[in-house]
Structure formats: C-alpha cells, structure tokens
Design a protein around this motif. Structure first.
Motif, mmCIF file in Angstrom:
data_model
loop_
_atom_site.group_PDB
_atom_site.id
_atom_site.type_symbol
_atom_site.label_atom_id
_atom_site.label_comp_id
_atom_site.label_asym_id
_atom_site.label_seq_id
_atom_site.Cartn_x
_atom_site.Cartn_y
_atom_site.Cartn_z
ATOM 1 N N GLU A 171 3.322 -5.505 12.642
ATOM 2 C CA GLU A 171 4.279 -6.517 13.098
ATOM 3 C C GLU A 171 3.866 -7.093 14.447
ATOM 4 O O GLU A 171 4.014 -8.295 14.689
ATOM 5 C CB GLU A 171 5.679 -5.909 13.169
ATOM 6 N N LEU A 196 3.106 -11.049 15.235
ATOM 7 C CA LEU A 196 3.768 -11.765 16.333
ATOM 8 C C LEU A 196 2.738 -12.415 17.248
ATOM 9 O O LEU A 196 2.928 -13.548 17.713
ATOM 10 C CB LEU A 196 4.646 -10.794 17.120
ATOM 11 N N ARG A 197 1.646 -11.728 17.505
ATOM 12 C CA ARG A 197 0.607 -12.252 18.384
ATOM 13 C C ARG A 197 -0.154 -13.416 17.765
ATOM 14 O O ARG A 197 -0.609 -14.315 18.479
ATOM 15 C CB ARG A 197 -0.383 -11.121 18.709
ATOM 16 N N ASP A 225 6.227 -21.354 12.983
ATOM 17 C CA ASP A 225 7.396 -20.552 12.628
ATOM 18 C C ASP A 225 7.463 -20.234 11.138
ATOM 19 O O ASP A 225 7.764 -19.096 10.742
ATOM 20 C CB ASP A 225 8.686 -21.253 13.070
ATOM 21 N N TYR A 249 4.858 -17.710 10.308
ATOM 22 C CA TYR A 249 5.208 -16.438 10.956
ATOM 23 C C TYR A 249 6.285 -15.703 10.159
ATOM 24 O O TYR A 249 6.175 -14.488 9.925
ATOM 25 C CB TYR A 249 5.696 -16.687 12.384
ATOM 26 N N LEU A 307 5.738 -12.111 8.445
ATOM 27 C CA LEU A 307 6.564 -10.971 8.832
ATOM 28 C C LEU A 307 7.282 -10.384 7.617
ATOM 29 O O LEU A 307 7.353 -9.163 7.445
ATOM 30 C CB LEU A 307 7.578 -11.384 9.899
#
Length: 306
Positions: free
Chosen positions: A13, A17-18, A23, A26, A30
């Motif tokens: 995770e 995130l990095r 969005d 992402y 995730l």
C-alpha cells in the motif's frame, strides 16, 4: 492476517501511495492490493520465508516481497483480461484498456520496488535479472496455455513449469538471492514441484466448478481433463467428448453437472489427479529431506506447500 503478511500488505500500500498520482488509477491500484491482501500472499510470503531461512536479516525484505507480489498481481490482471475470468476482482470493474494500463504499471512497479531495496547492489542486480527471466518464462507458458493445443501429460507439465510454477520458483529464489547472492538448485527443484502439485490440484477443482469456472465448459486442455477424455469408454459418457470436440453446445449439456461429476469418479479421473498431485508433492518432500534443514524451517515450508 499474521504479522508478516500484514507488514507485506502495508508495504504494498505504501508503494502504491508513492507511485500512483492519478486518482482514478490510484483507487484502482489500492483496491487491487487490498483484495490481494485478503488472500494468502503466498509468493511474497515465500520470498520472506526463504530470505530468513538462508540467513537474511532486516526488514527491507518486505519491500522485495512486495515487488514479487506486484509482479504476480500484474500477471493475474493480464491473465484475467485474456481469459475473461474472475469477474468479482476490482480490476474487472475497469474498462479493459485501463485494466491493462494498471497491469503495466504494477509490472513496472515490481522492478522499481526491487531496485529500491537496500541490499548489496550485486544481490539486487542478480535478483532483478532472475525476476525478469522468470516473467519471460511465464509469458511463454501463458502462450502455450492460450493456444490450448496441449495433448499429452508431458506437454502439460512443460506448460505448468513455464507458467505458474516458474513464478513460485521466482518468489522463493528472490529471497535466496537477496540473502546469499546466489541461487539454490535445491530450492529451484522443490519449488517447481510445489508449483506443479498446486496447479494440478487447482485444475481438478476447476474441472468440477461449473458454477464459476469450469475448464471443461471452456474446453480448456488440462491434465485432469485430458485423462478424462482418454478414459471415456461407455456410451452414456460420449456426450463429454462430443461437447469438448464441439459437436454439442453449452446449452445442450449445462444441466448435466451432477452426471459429469459421476463420470469423473467412474473413470478414475479424480484418483489420477490426486496421484499426480501427490507425486509432485512427495518429490518436494524428498528434496527437502535431503537438504538437512533445521526443523522450524522445514515445517514452515511444508505448511506453506499444503
């Protein structure tokens, strides 16, 4: 979730995130990682286990294990796109072009994550080369699977060794290389046997799983199905071959799942699949016994393989 698997999921995770700035991508990445974390994370855990087993210390191995799991996740997404499979997975809620983009990103992230680990540079280089080679090997195996021309047990075993078993070998060997700087022929051999055993077990399960994914309904050539087709010798079993060879349509046979299960038992297919699966498993155990490992590591490997 045990502590090791939890740390591995947290590392994955953190890398997502990095790495994902857009969005939409992402959120998809995730969600995919979270789904993987609910499963066994077997390959990443094998990386952790082999690193510790061969004397590795420190927590940076979790980053390397995350790299392995990103590689597995990328290939899972590509496999599902190709097979139109596993509809419940979050990447299958995406348009196929976006799902493919996600898979490319995960595969690239796998290599980047491995290269960012804090191990001796020669260990990282060798591990990255090994991972790349095994991905190419698995791509060759996946091609054999997609062509669906397998006709013999030998061809099936070759395909499995190049596909799913090669990825399990990779997961184990990344841990060994990062701990020692070298490969272990014994680990390569027994990891291959674990992979073959697991694939035969999965293929037999999928043969009977008409509700979600049946290799028979998809006319996919697996070892249990090849044995079944070669063992049909009664008139009331002929419809199985007729469907597989295209003389019957799905609508003609989809109500016959219980009858199919009876035929699988009557032809000895279940017994054969169990025997072939256990043969590979017992070969793994023989190799493991010959290595003289301390009991805790030996028991951990046996538990991971079952």
């Amino acid at each position: 979730m045990e502590d090791g698997a939890m740390k591995l999921a947290e590392e994955m995770e953190a890398q997502v995130l990095r790495s994902f700035a857009e969005d939409y991508l992402y959120e998809a990445a995730l969600a995919s990682v979270k789904v993987k974390a609910t499963e066994s994370l077997m390959c990443g855990r094998m990386t952790l286990l082999h690193y510790r087993m061969f004397g590795g210390v420190g927590d940076d191995i979790y980053r390397a294990a995350a790299a392995v799991e990103f590689m597995i996740l990328a290939l899972d997404i590509i496999d599902d796109i190709q097979d139109d499979d596993h509809k419940a997975m979050p990447w299958n809620d995406l348009p196929k072009n976006i799902a493919l983009n996600l898979a490319i990103a995960f595969l690239t992230l796998s290599h980047e994550t491995l290269l960012r680990c804090r191990f001796p540079s020669e260990h990282i280089h060798k591990a990255a080369m090994y991972l790349s080679r095994q991905v190419i090997t698995a791509t060759n195996g996946q091609t054999l699977d997609l062509l669906n021309n397998i006709a013999t047990e030998e061809e099936y075993i070759t395909m499995v060794k190049q596909k799913s078993a090669a990825l399990l070998v990779c997961a184990c060997m990344i841990g060994v290389i990062l701990a020692t700087g070298d490969v272990s022929p014994h680990v390569e051999e027994y990891a291959m046997e674990i992979g073959v055993s697991a694939q035969i077990k999965n293929d037999f399960r999928d043969l009977l799983n008409w509700d979600h994914k049946s290799d028979f309904l998809q006319r996919k050539r697996t070892l249990p199905l090849l044995f079944l087709l070669s063992s049909i010798n009664q008139e009331d079993e002929r419809w199985v071959a007729d469907y597989f060879e295209g003389r019957l349509e799905l609508s003609d046979i989809q109500h016959r799942s219980e009858e199919f299960a009876v035929i699988v038992e009557r032809t000895g297919t279940s017994m054969y699949a169990s025997f072939r699966e256990r043969s590979s498993y017992y070969h793994f155990r023989e190799i493991l016994d010959s290595m003289g490992l301390e009991s805790p590591w030996k028991q951990a490997l046996i538990a991971a393989a079952e």
